[in-house]
Design an enzyme around this catalytic site. Structure first.
Site, PDB file in Angstrom:
ATOM      1  N   LYS A 111       2.973   5.866  -8.723  1.00  0.00           N
ATOM      2  CA  LYS A 111       3.122   7.326  -8.621  1.00  0.00           C
ATOM      3  C   LYS A 111       4.243   7.857  -9.501  1.00  0.00           C
ATOM      4  O   LYS A 111       4.259   9.050  -9.831  1.00  0.00           O
ATOM      5  CB  LYS A 111       3.381   7.736  -7.172  1.00  0.00           C
ATOM      6  CG  LYS A 111       2.199   7.456  -6.259  1.00  0.00           C
ATOM      7  CD  LYS A 111       1.829   8.656  -5.418  1.00  0.00           C
ATOM      8  CE  LYS A 111       0.651   8.365  -4.541  1.00  0.00           C
ATOM      9  NZ  LYS A 111      -0.588   8.938  -5.045  1.00  0.00           N
ATOM     10  N   LYS A 192      -8.340   3.036  -8.158  1.00  0.00           N
ATOM     11  CA  LYS A 192      -8.684   3.452  -6.790  1.00  0.00           C
ATOM     12  C   LYS A 192      -9.040   4.946  -6.751  1.00  0.00           C
ATOM     13  O   LYS A 192      -8.407   5.755  -7.431  1.00  0.00           O
ATOM     14  CB  LYS A 192      -7.470   3.104  -5.919  1.00  0.00           C
ATOM     15  CG  LYS A 192      -7.189   3.970  -4.731  1.00  0.00           C
ATOM     16  CD  LYS A 192      -5.933   3.508  -4.012  1.00  0.00           C
ATOM     17  CE  LYS A 192      -4.931   4.645  -3.841  1.00  0.00           C
ATOM     18  NZ  LYS A 192      -5.027   5.472  -2.692  1.00  0.00           N
ATOM     19  N   LYS A 195      -6.787  11.115  -3.956  1.00  0.00           N
ATOM     20  CA  LYS A 195      -6.799  12.557  -3.740  1.00  0.00           C
ATOM     21  C   LYS A 195      -6.097  13.282  -4.860  1.00  0.00           C
ATOM     22  O   LYS A 195      -6.530  14.320  -5.315  1.00  0.00           O
ATOM     23  CB  LYS A 195      -6.040  12.873  -2.452  1.00  0.00           C
ATOM     24  CG  LYS A 195      -6.917  12.932  -1.246  1.00  0.00           C
ATOM     25  CD  LYS A 195      -6.211  13.636  -0.122  1.00  0.00           C
ATOM     26  CE  LYS A 195      -5.890  12.667   0.979  1.00  0.00           C
ATOM     27  NZ  LYS A 195      -4.515  12.245   1.013  1.00  0.00           N
TER      28      LYS A 195
HETATM   29  P1  ATP Z   1      -2.946  10.379  -2.823  1.00  0.00           P
HETATM   30  O1  ATP Z   1      -3.950  10.282  -3.926  1.00  0.00           O
HETATM   31  O2  ATP Z   1      -2.353  11.733  -2.652  1.00  0.00           O
HETATM   32  O3  ATP Z   1      -1.911   9.289  -2.899  1.00  0.00           O
HETATM   33  P2  ATP Z   1      -4.798   9.057  -1.107  1.00  0.00           P
HETATM   34  O4  ATP Z   1      -6.139   9.576  -1.329  1.00  0.00           O
HETATM   35  O5  ATP Z   1      -4.433   7.729  -1.675  1.00  0.00           O
HETATM   36  O6  ATP Z   1      -3.712  10.133  -1.478  1.00  0.00           O
HETATM   37  P3  ATP Z   1      -3.674   9.018   1.610  1.00  0.00           P
HETATM   38  O7  ATP Z   1      -3.599  10.292   2.297  1.00  0.00           O
HETATM   39  O8  ATP Z   1      -2.392   8.568   1.058  1.00  0.00           O
HETATM   40  O9  ATP Z   1      -4.760   8.999   0.464  1.00  0.00           O
HETATM   41  O10 ATP Z   1      -4.277   7.888   2.542  1.00  0.00           O
HETATM   42  C1  ATP Z   1      -5.018   8.028   3.714  1.00  0.00           C
HETATM   43  C2  ATP Z   1      -5.702   6.714   4.006  1.00  0.00           C
HETATM   44  O11 ATP Z   1      -6.782   6.503   3.094  1.00  0.00           O
HETATM   45  C3  ATP Z   1      -4.801   5.477   3.863  1.00  0.00           C
HETATM   46  O12 ATP Z   1      -5.030   4.625   4.949  1.00  0.00           O
HETATM   47  C4  ATP Z   1      -5.250   4.828   2.579  1.00  0.00           C
HETATM   48  O13 ATP Z   1      -5.082   3.421   2.589  1.00  0.00           O
HETATM   49  C5  ATP Z   1      -6.717   5.185   2.578  1.00  0.00           C
HETATM   50  N1  ATP Z   1      -7.238   5.230   1.199  1.00  0.00           N
HETATM   51  C6  ATP Z   1      -6.825   6.051   0.200  1.00  0.00           C
HETATM   52  N2  ATP Z   1      -7.539   5.845  -0.915  1.00  0.00           N
HETATM   53  C7  ATP Z   1      -8.432   4.862  -0.628  1.00  0.00           C
HETATM   54  C8  ATP Z   1      -9.471   4.203  -1.362  1.00  0.00           C
HETATM   55  N3  ATP Z   1      -9.718   4.532  -2.614  1.00  0.00           N
HETATM   56  N4  ATP Z   1     -10.196   3.241  -0.729  1.00  0.00           N
HETATM   57  C9  ATP Z   1      -9.957   2.913   0.552  1.00  0.00           C
HETATM   58  N5  ATP Z   1      -9.000   3.494   1.315  1.00  0.00           N
HETATM   59  C10 ATP Z   1      -8.246   4.459   0.737  1.00  0.00           C
END
Ligand code: ATP
Ligand code: LTN
Length: 326
Positions: A111, A192, A195
């Site tokens: 990040k 991955k 969001k």
């Molecule tokens: P950001 O992109 O803002 O970092 P994010 O989409 O990674 O956000 P979070 O809100 O940080 O998501 O995570 C919520 C949950 O979703 C966490 O348990 C995280 O492990 C899971 N998660 C996020 N992205 C993935 C993915 N691509 N595949 C599986 N699980 C995910």
């Protein structure tokens, strides 16, 4: 009954990765455990943000969580900043985590790379996450694979604190699903799905219209060759679709490949499974979104419930640390 805790950041639209990696488990665990779920708005402050967007995203995320099946009568659902113990305990976690441990966290590296502004809090972020988890005497933390390292660190912090100051925190473990633990970006299947990273075509949002879901999945990047098989190293694109199809239909990615011969058929089957999975969620979301005041009331009740547990843990931690009673 086991205590379950997990959190999600209000940083953008909820996507398939969130749902298959974590949220599906959140829903199923609420009937098997004492489940506490949190919209972690303080974590969203670690990167630059727009205040109006944060407010809207926090409310909308709570409504999405209810739409996927979290029931405030069967779990505790609240917003992190409404329970002040989270920030208070985070300081104590920062004092217990080693600098070297925080420096090894890959989420910080991912990040911070290429960002104009890197906050100090982005570096200490896992200490706030440890605080979230440890405040609730948590046994299990349902998360996607990317969070494994943070849960390991939380365990190390809890053990260190207990050794130094006496038994205070329960040592938690991660709960990570077999299929869907790491959903990849449809356009960049080696990264991955996320969001906040800019890849709208590679990210399927839970609120995407069926036609949009179909387009994104049908245009997803596949691999050379034509064989449909689960092999993430050699066939990242196809394997990602199989993982999504498997997680959406409750089977392993290998099983999901049965009977599918061509890439086109895999895409069509995946799109259909995802659209069907999202249909009832979207209907329910639109009902909930029509009454934001009710969502606010439910979140306030959730925060009251959460505070009771968190304040008892904080009192224990303060006493064991030797902080003078007020
Ligand atoms: P950001 O992109 O803002 O970092 P994010 O989409 O990674 O956000 P979070 O809100 O940080 O998501 O995570 C919520 C949950 O979703 C966490 O348990 C995280 O492990 C899971 N998660 C996020 N992205 C993935 C993915 N691509 N595949 C599986 N699980 C995910
Ligand atoms: N760091 C997590 C979100 C998160 C979390 C938590 C997950 C914050 N606090 C507590 C589980 C338990 C992320 O980036 N996905």
């Amino acid at each position: 009954m086991a205590r379950v805790f997990s959190g999600i950041k209000p940083t953008g639209g909820v996507h398939l990765g969130n749902h298959l990696g974590a949220l599906q488990n959140w829903v199923s665990l609420q009937d098997r455990a004492d489940a506490v779920y949190c919209v972690v708005d303080l974590h969203a402050l670690t990167v630059p943000h727009d205040p109006d967007e944060l407010r809207t995203a926090t409310l909308s995320l709570a409504q999405i969580l209810m739409a996927i099946g979290l029931d405030p009568d069967r779990c505790t659902l609240f917003v992190q900043s409404h329970v002040h113990e989270h920030s208070e305990c985070a300081w104590i976690m920062e004092c217990t985590a080693a600098f070297g441990e925080l420096r090894r966290m890959t989420q910080f590296k991912d990040k911070s790379e290429g960002s104009d502004f890197v906050s100090g809090a982005l570096f200490t972020y896992p200490a706030l996450q440890a605080s979230d988890i440890l405040l609730y005497d948590t046994n299990q933390v349902p998360v996607g694979e990317d969070q494994r390292q943070h849960i390991e660190l939380t365990r190390d912090i809890a053990v260190r604190f207990n050794n130094r100051y006496g038994d205070t925190f329960v040592v938690p473990e991660a709960v990570i699903p077999e299929a869907g633990a790491r959903v990849m970006d449809l356009q960049h299947p080696t990264a991955k799905m996320s969001k906040s990273d800019e890849s709208p075509q590679g990210t399927v949002l839970l609120l995407d219209e069926p036609s949009v879901v179909e387009k994104k999945i049908k245009r997803s990047v596949t691999d050379s060759g034509s064989e449909v098989r689960y092999d993430p190293a050699e066939k990242p694109g196809v394997s990602n679709l199989l993982a999504i199809l498997g997680a959406a239909t409750g089977q392993s990615p290998q099983r999901a490949a049965d009977g599918i011969e061509r890439y086109g058929d895999l895409k069509a089957a995946t799109a259909e499974a995802v659209i069907e999975m999202l249909r009832p969620i979207q209907e329910r979301y639109h009902e909930l979104a029509a009454d934001p005041a009710e969502t606010g009331r439910l979140l306030a009740k959730g925060a009251d419930k959460a505070r009771q547990v968190a304040s008892a843990t904080m009192a224990r931690a303060r006493a064991n640390l030797g902080l003078l009673e007020a």
